[in-house]
Design an enzyme around this catalytic site. Structure first.
Site, short mmCIF file in Angstrom:
data_model
loop_
_atom_site.label_atom_id
_atom_site.label_comp_id
_atom_site.label_asym_id
_atom_site.label_seq_id
_atom_site.Cartn_x
_atom_site.Cartn_y
_atom_site.Cartn_z
N GLY A 156 4.35 -1.18 -5.68
CA GLY A 156 4.44 -1.29 -4.24
C GLY A 156 3.87 -2.62 -3.79
O GLY A 156 3.78 -3.58 -4.56
N ILE A 158 0.78 -3.51 -3.03
CA ILE A 158 -0.45 -3.93 -3.71
C ILE A 158 -0.15 -4.31 -5.16
O ILE A 158 -0.71 -5.26 -5.69
CB ILE A 158 -1.51 -2.82 -3.63
CG1 ILE A 158 -1.83 -2.51 -2.16
CG2 ILE A 158 -2.78 -3.24 -4.36
CD1 ILE A 158 -2.72 -1.29 -1.96
N THR A 236 -7.56 1.99 -8.76
CA THR A 236 -7.96 1.77 -7.38
C THR A 236 -7.00 2.51 -6.44
O THR A 236 -6.94 2.20 -5.25
CB THR A 236 -7.97 0.26 -7.03
OG1 THR A 236 -6.68 -0.30 -7.33
CG2 THR A 236 -9.03 -0.48 -7.82
N ARG A 238 -5.85 6.58 -6.44
CA ARG A 238 -6.48 7.85 -6.08
C ARG A 238 -7.03 8.51 -7.33
O ARG A 238 -6.41 8.46 -8.40
CB ARG A 238 -5.48 8.80 -5.39
CG ARG A 238 -5.10 8.40 -3.97
CD ARG A 238 -6.27 8.55 -3.00
NE ARG A 238 -5.91 8.16 -1.65
CZ ARG A 238 -6.06 6.94 -1.15
NH1 ARG A 238 -6.54 5.98 -1.92
NH2 ARG A 238 -5.72 6.69 0.10
N GLU A 267 -14.92 12.91 -4.06
CA GLU A 267 -15.70 11.81 -3.50
C GLU A 267 -16.59 12.32 -2.37
O GLU A 267 -16.11 13.07 -1.52
CB GLU A 267 -14.76 10.71 -2.99
CG GLU A 267 -13.96 10.06 -4.12
CD GLU A 267 -13.07 8.91 -3.64
OE1 GLU A 267 -13.01 8.66 -2.41
OE2 GLU A 267 -12.44 8.27 -4.49
N HIS A 286 -15.27 3.54 -3.78
CA HIS A 286 -14.03 3.49 -2.99
C HIS A 286 -14.08 2.35 -1.96
O HIS A 286 -13.99 2.57 -0.75
CB HIS A 286 -13.79 4.83 -2.28
CG HIS A 286 -12.33 5.05 -1.94
ND1 HIS A 286 -11.75 6.29 -1.92
CD2 HIS A 286 -11.35 4.17 -1.59
CE1 HIS A 286 -10.48 6.18 -1.57
NE2 HIS A 286 -10.22 4.90 -1.36
#
Length: 323
Positions: A156, A158, A236, A238, A267, A286
């Site tokens: 995508g 990123i 980085t 999920r 988390e 995160h």
């Protein structure tokens, strides 16, 4: 009577002031404590707009409690914390904040890759603890990045930004995506591979796909066993995409060389989690998009989405409910 917005976590003051000039704003103002479930359920009953974070589960119960809700604005790219289908059934628009965090998250991903490869955190702790007695040839040696092979799972925005950083290190880049992208292969100089051969040929594997039930534990015991002994896994995206128990065993037993993790299945991760005991793992809380400019832009986009919808305009970045 002005429309009402509820914000589940404190936003920058300039954003709150802008919203307050147009709407009635209520907010859970404890920055480091998520809004309690019972408070959220009560607050949504009469609101028109909701601005939330990934920490809030906006499920069917919340959505059906909200009698007047028109828009749910998530301050994140991902939206697996929201029941988008339930929102669609009630005619509620869901929005997210893509694009504005692309470069910042790619920066952090590559920084995490470098830190894991060169044992940066471990070496810093080694020095600070007083263990460094003398220089020796093989002391604190890591893995080379320049000229290595990077495998990206998910191409995508990123993922594409990460490719550009990798090219500066003359890395060979492989990618796997549900949909092959020949135009990107030519533009970026990258190569498509199916998942298994990508895992087998990559020195670094970066997970860049959004979370869904279909990719839960996509990287498990079998996938880890296919990786090189010197491979480093970076996540980085999920936490639920990686089976953390399997990853712990692979790292502990030397099946792979290291990992860099910015996300976890639960988390905050508990401090006694086995992964945190390993010297070959770099862990972060995160912070993929955590630059001042990017977080401000995310908050601004989330606010603009709400303002547009409540003013009868189209949202800037709507989330489409899958049929």
């Amino acid at each position: 009577m002005p429309k009402t917005i509820y914000i589940t976590r404190k936003l920058p003051e300039v954003i709150i002031e802008k919203l307050s000039s147009h709407f009635q704003v209520r907010m859970w103002d404890q920055e480091d404590v998520p809004v309690p479930r019972e408070v959220l359920l009560k607050e949504v009953e009469d609101i028109d707009g909701l601005i939330c974070l990934l920490t809030e589960q906006i499920d069917e119960e919340v959505i059906y409690k909200a009698q007047n809700l028109k828009v749910i604005s998530n301050v994140a790219v991902g939206y697996n914390n929201i029941d988008v289908q339930a929102a669609a059934r009630k005619g509620i628009i869901v929005t997210n904040t893509p694009g504005v965090l692309t470069e910042t998250t790619a920066d952090l991903t590559f920084a995490l890759l470098m830190a894991a490869a060169r044992r940066i955190v471990y070496a810093s702790d080694y020095l600070r603890s007083g263990e460094w007695g003398a220089w020796s040839l093989m002391q604190l040696t890591g893995q080379d990045i320049y000229g290595a092979t990077l495998g990206i799972i998910g191409l995508g925005r990123i993922g594409e930004a990460l490719v550009k950083r990798a090219k500066g290190f003359d890395m060979r880049v492989l990618y796997y995506s549900r949909t092959r992208k020949p135009d990107k292969e030519q533009e970026l100089g990258i190569h498509y591979m199916e998942m298994e051969p990508l895992l087998q040929h990559s020195d670094f594997i970066c997970i860049m796909i959004p979370y869904s039930k279909e990719v839960h534990h996509l990287i498990g015991k079998k996938e880890l066993s296919l990786m090189k002994k010197n491979a480093i896994l970076i996540n980085t995206a999920r936490g639920g995409i990686v089976d953390e128990d399997a990853l712990y065993q692979a790292l502990k037993n030397g099946e792979i060389w290291g990992a860099g993790l910015d996300v976890f299945e639960q988390e905050p991760i508990r401090v006694d989690h086995p992964l945190l005991s390993l010297p070959n793992v770099v862990t972060l809380p995160h912070i993929g998009s955590a630059s001042v400019k990017t977080r401000m832009n995310m908050a601004q986009l989330a606010a603009d989405n709400v303002m547009n919808v409540l003013n009868g305009k189209q949202p800037i970045t709507p989330v489409r409910a899958e049929s």
